[in-house]
Design a protein around this motif. Sequence first.
Motif, PDB file in Angstrom:
ATOM      1  N   GLN A   1      -2.213  35.819  10.714  1.00 47.32           N
ATOM      2  CA  GLN A   1      -1.196  34.791  10.500  1.00 47.32           C
ATOM      3  C   GLN A   1      -1.445  33.567  11.379  1.00 47.32           C
ATOM      4  O   GLN A   1      -1.202  32.434  10.954  1.00 47.32           O
ATOM      5  CB  GLN A   1       0.188  35.366  10.773  1.00 47.32           C
ATOM      6  N   ARG A   2      -1.939  33.787  12.579  1.00 50.77           N
ATOM      7  CA  ARG A   2      -2.298  32.652  13.430  1.00 50.77           C
ATOM      8  C   ARG A   2      -3.390  31.821  12.759  1.00 50.77           C
ATOM      9  O   ARG A   2      -3.369  30.589  12.794  1.00 50.77           O
ATOM     10  CB  ARG A   2      -2.756  33.136  14.812  1.00 50.77           C
ATOM     11  N   ALA A   3      -4.347  32.502  12.120  1.00 48.63           N
ATOM     12  CA  ALA A   3      -5.411  31.786  11.409  1.00 48.63           C
ATOM     13  C   ALA A   3      -4.839  30.955  10.269  1.00 48.63           C
ATOM     14  O   ALA A   3      -5.321  29.846  10.006  1.00 48.63           O
ATOM     15  CB  ALA A   3      -6.442  32.785  10.873  1.00 48.63           C
ATOM     16  N   GLU A   4      -3.802  31.449   9.594  1.00 54.62           N
ATOM     17  CA  GLU A   4      -3.174  30.679   8.519  1.00 54.62           C
ATOM     18  C   GLU A   4      -2.476  29.433   9.068  1.00 54.62           C
ATOM     19  O   GLU A   4      -2.587  28.351   8.493  1.00 54.62           O
ATOM     20  CB  GLU A   4      -2.167  31.545   7.761  1.00 54.62           C
ATOM     21  N   TYR A   5      -1.749  29.588  10.158  1.00 54.61           N
ATOM     22  CA  TYR A   5      -1.090  28.430  10.769  1.00 54.61           C
ATOM     23  C   TYR A   5      -2.125  27.402  11.235  1.00 54.61           C
ATOM     24  O   TYR A   5      -1.931  26.190  11.100  1.00 54.61           O
ATOM     25  CB  TYR A   5      -0.231  28.870  11.952  1.00 54.61           C
ATOM     26  N   ARG A   6      -3.233  27.887  11.810  1.00 52.43           N
ATOM     27  CA  ARG A   6      -4.279  26.977  12.252  1.00 52.43           C
ATOM     28  C   ARG A   6      -4.918  26.260  11.068  1.00 52.43           C
ATOM     29  O   ARG A   6      -5.249  25.076  11.136  1.00 52.43           O
ATOM     30  CB  ARG A   6      -5.346  27.750  13.029  1.00 52.43           C
ATOM     31  N   ALA A   7      -5.103  27.008   9.963  1.00 52.93           N
ATOM     32  CA  ALA A   7      -5.671  26.385   8.767  1.00 52.93           C
ATOM     33  C   ALA A   7      -4.724  25.320   8.217  1.00 52.93           C
ATOM     34  O   ALA A   7      -5.165  24.282   7.712  1.00 52.93           O
ATOM     35  CB  ALA A   7      -5.952  27.452   7.706  1.00 52.93           C
ATOM     36  N   ASP A   8      -3.412  25.562   8.308  1.00 56.15           N
ATOM     37  CA  ASP A   8      -2.445  24.541   7.898  1.00 56.15           C
ATOM     38  C   ASP A   8      -2.565  23.296   8.775  1.00 56.15           C
ATOM     39  O   ASP A   8      -2.459  22.162   8.286  1.00 56.15           O
ATOM     40  CB  ASP A   8      -1.013  25.096   7.984  1.00 56.15           C
ATOM     41  N   SER A   9      -2.769  23.504  10.082  1.00 56.58           N
ATOM     42  CA  SER A   9      -2.964  22.363  10.977  1.00 56.58           C
ATOM     43  C   SER A   9      -4.222  21.592  10.603  1.00 56.58           C
ATOM     44  O   SER A   9      -4.248  20.359  10.644  1.00 56.58           O
ATOM     45  CB  SER A   9      -3.047  22.843  12.433  1.00 56.58           C
ATOM     46  N   ALA A  10      -5.274  22.314  10.229  1.00 56.09           N
ATOM     47  CA  ALA A  10      -6.509  21.659   9.790  1.00 56.09           C
ATOM     48  C   ALA A  10      -6.260  20.840   8.531  1.00 56.09           C
ATOM     49  O   ALA A  10      -6.790  19.733   8.380  1.00 56.09           O
ATOM     50  CB  ALA A  10      -7.592  22.706   9.539  1.00 56.09           C
ATOM     51  N   ALA A  11      -5.439  21.371   7.623  1.00 57.53           N
ATOM     52  CA  ALA A  11      -5.104  20.632   6.401  1.00 57.53           C
ATOM     53  C   ALA A  11      -4.377  19.340   6.733  1.00 57.53           C
ATOM     54  O   ALA A  11      -4.654  18.280   6.144  1.00 57.53           O
ATOM     55  CB  ALA A  11      -4.238  21.504   5.488  1.00 57.53           C
ATOM     56  N   ALA A  12      -3.436  19.401   7.678  1.00 54.06           N
ATOM     57  CA  ALA A  12      -2.677  18.208   8.053  1.00 54.06           C
ATOM     58  C   ALA A  12      -3.571  17.177   8.733  1.00 54.06           C
ATOM     59  O   ALA A  12      -3.456  15.971   8.462  1.00 54.06           O
ATOM     60  CB  ALA A  12      -1.523  18.599   8.975  1.00 54.06           C
ATOM     61  N   ARG A  13      -4.470  17.617   9.609  1.00 48.27           N
ATOM     62  CA  ARG A  13      -5.359  16.670  10.293  1.00 48.27           C
ATOM     63  C   ARG A  13      -6.325  16.024   9.307  1.00 48.27           C
ATOM     64  O   ARG A  13      -6.703  14.873   9.473  1.00 48.27           O
ATOM     65  CB  ARG A  13      -6.144  17.386  11.404  1.00 48.27           C
ATOM     66  N   THR A  14      -6.721  16.763   8.286  1.00 43.31           N
ATOM     67  CA  THR A  14      -7.689  16.242   7.335  1.00 43.31           C
ATOM     68  C   THR A  14      -7.061  15.307   6.316  1.00 43.31           C
ATOM     69  O   THR A  14      -7.581  14.224   6.027  1.00 43.31           O
ATOM     70  CB  THR A  14      -8.383  17.403   6.594  1.00 43.31           C
ATOM     71  N   ALA A  15      -5.915  15.722   5.748  1.00 41.89           N
ATOM     72  CA  ALA A  15      -5.308  14.977   4.633  1.00 41.89           C
ATOM     73  C   ALA A  15      -4.003  14.293   4.986  1.00 41.89           C
ATOM     74  O   ALA A  15      -3.472  13.544   4.166  1.00 41.89           O
ATOM     75  CB  ALA A  15      -5.081  15.918   3.452  1.00 41.89           C
ATOM     76  N   GLY A  16      -3.476  14.544   6.177  1.00 43.12           N
ATOM     77  CA  GLY A  16      -2.193  13.974   6.555  1.00 43.12           C
ATOM     78  C   GLY A  16      -1.059  14.966   6.377  1.00 43.12           C
ATOM     79  O   GLY A  16      -1.136  15.875   5.535  1.00 43.12           O
ATOM     80  N   THR A  17      -0.013  14.793   7.164  1.00 44.92           N
ATOM     81  CA  THR A  17       1.121  15.712   7.130  1.00 44.92           C
ATOM     82  C   THR A  17       1.780  15.757   5.764  1.00 44.92           C
ATOM     83  O   THR A  17       2.119  16.833   5.254  1.00 44.92           O
ATOM     84  CB  THR A  17       2.164  15.314   8.189  1.00 44.92           C
ATOM     85  N   ASP A  18       1.991  14.598   5.145  1.00 40.23           N
ATOM     86  CA  ASP A  18       2.688  14.559   3.853  1.00 40.23           C
ATOM     87  C   ASP A  18       1.933  15.343   2.793  1.00 40.23           C
ATOM     88  O   ASP A  18       2.536  16.091   2.005  1.00 40.23           O
ATOM     89  CB  ASP A  18       2.878  13.107   3.400  1.00 40.23           C
TER      90      ASP A  18
END
Length: 445
Positions: A304-321
């Motif tokens: 689950q930590r890996a999923e949260y980290r992957a979500d953070s990677a998504a936000a850094r790459t494409a933006g929070t919105d």
Amino acid sequence: MTETAHAVATAVRDCPECGASVADGGRYVTWCAACDWNVDPEVRDEEPPGRVERLRRRLARRGGEQLLAELTETEDRGTSGDADGAGPPGGRGGRRGAAGGLAVGLAVAVHGVTLALLVGGLWLVVAGWGEGFLPAFGALGIGLAVVLRPRFHRLPKGETHRPVLRRPDAPRLFALLDEVAQSVGTTGVDTVVIDADTNASVSTYGVRQRRVLHIGLGLWEILTPQERIALLGHEFGHYSHGDTRRGLLVWNAFLSLDTWRYTLAAQRAESLTDHFVNVVTAPPRLLVDGLLVLLEHLTLHDSQRAEYRADSAAARTAGTDAAAGLMDRLLISDGVTGELARESVAARTRIGGARREDPAEGLWGRLAAHAASVPEHEYERLRRVAERRGHQVDSTHPPTHLRRRRLTRGARVEARIVCAPPRVAEVDAELAEVRRSVARELVRR
């Protein structure tokens, strides 16, 4: 007629629970945002079959909440390591390391049983040849070892509904994938598999553990260009952050234990012999269930930590919105899957010349239009329903509403990669034939 339909869709009435004004939902659910009246009108038994799977989901929901609180506390103290995937030294990180070590040890023990079956079976066959039933028992042990052996992921071969793309097939797509991978600190993939699923994932295949990205057009086609970047950022984030459960050793241990569960599953008791077999297999069946739950518990926090980290990677790459928008699209995935099923049924049951055009043409455009027509009040309702039911992609993911909450709390993150319209058109052009091929197979099912 249009004005009448609009009037019906915008009709307002009082909520029967709190008296607040409630707008008619039209073809969507009518509900009250003030008191949540009728927010979840469907009565469904969503409990998955089997006590182990139910326990997996309960553990995932509880663990997702605890981990979100831990990450929030860490970030509020000003420690950004976890948000970026580094993780704080010591403390809880030490326990996570111990749990991962125990999971690896348990996986080795599971594979050790498989090896013992193979070696013992060979010994019984060789040493007991011609002596009663020993060779038969040896052959049974060898057969079980073969079934339980560790496996590697394979690419689909010769399947028109799951095209496999390599770099020469789609250079612009792979260039985009390489850029996204570099932005999250990893390398790209060797192949891309396309199908009609409402999902996406990354994995490895073969002895050399080559990387593969799976793109389900059912999800890809309902995303905006920037949400697609978020999806890719999330998937590549799994490569850069790692996950004990995704490792070849532990993943194969889960497969072996699931195979044992299937082999030892209780049969419908229709005779005295069936009752006897169920009683005899009960102890090993309970042992296997216990080992599965233990391995699940040992790997859940890391997964689950890996999923949260992957979500953070998504936000850094494409933006929070865009990353938050991706979470919303996951909430309508069941509806999108249903829409694809309706398209398939309609194509097979059309009568005479009522619909002369090829049903595969424009399929993905119709699907995207369906997703785009979902109003904001329906997304808000689904978010509240997800919170009530604990919606998850699967038992390894934290609840979707918690993932979205973590993305939207605090300061917004700007995108590192912005996919301009010309680039979107180039990638779409490369995928045009693949999209047509998958659509044709879908409507023929």
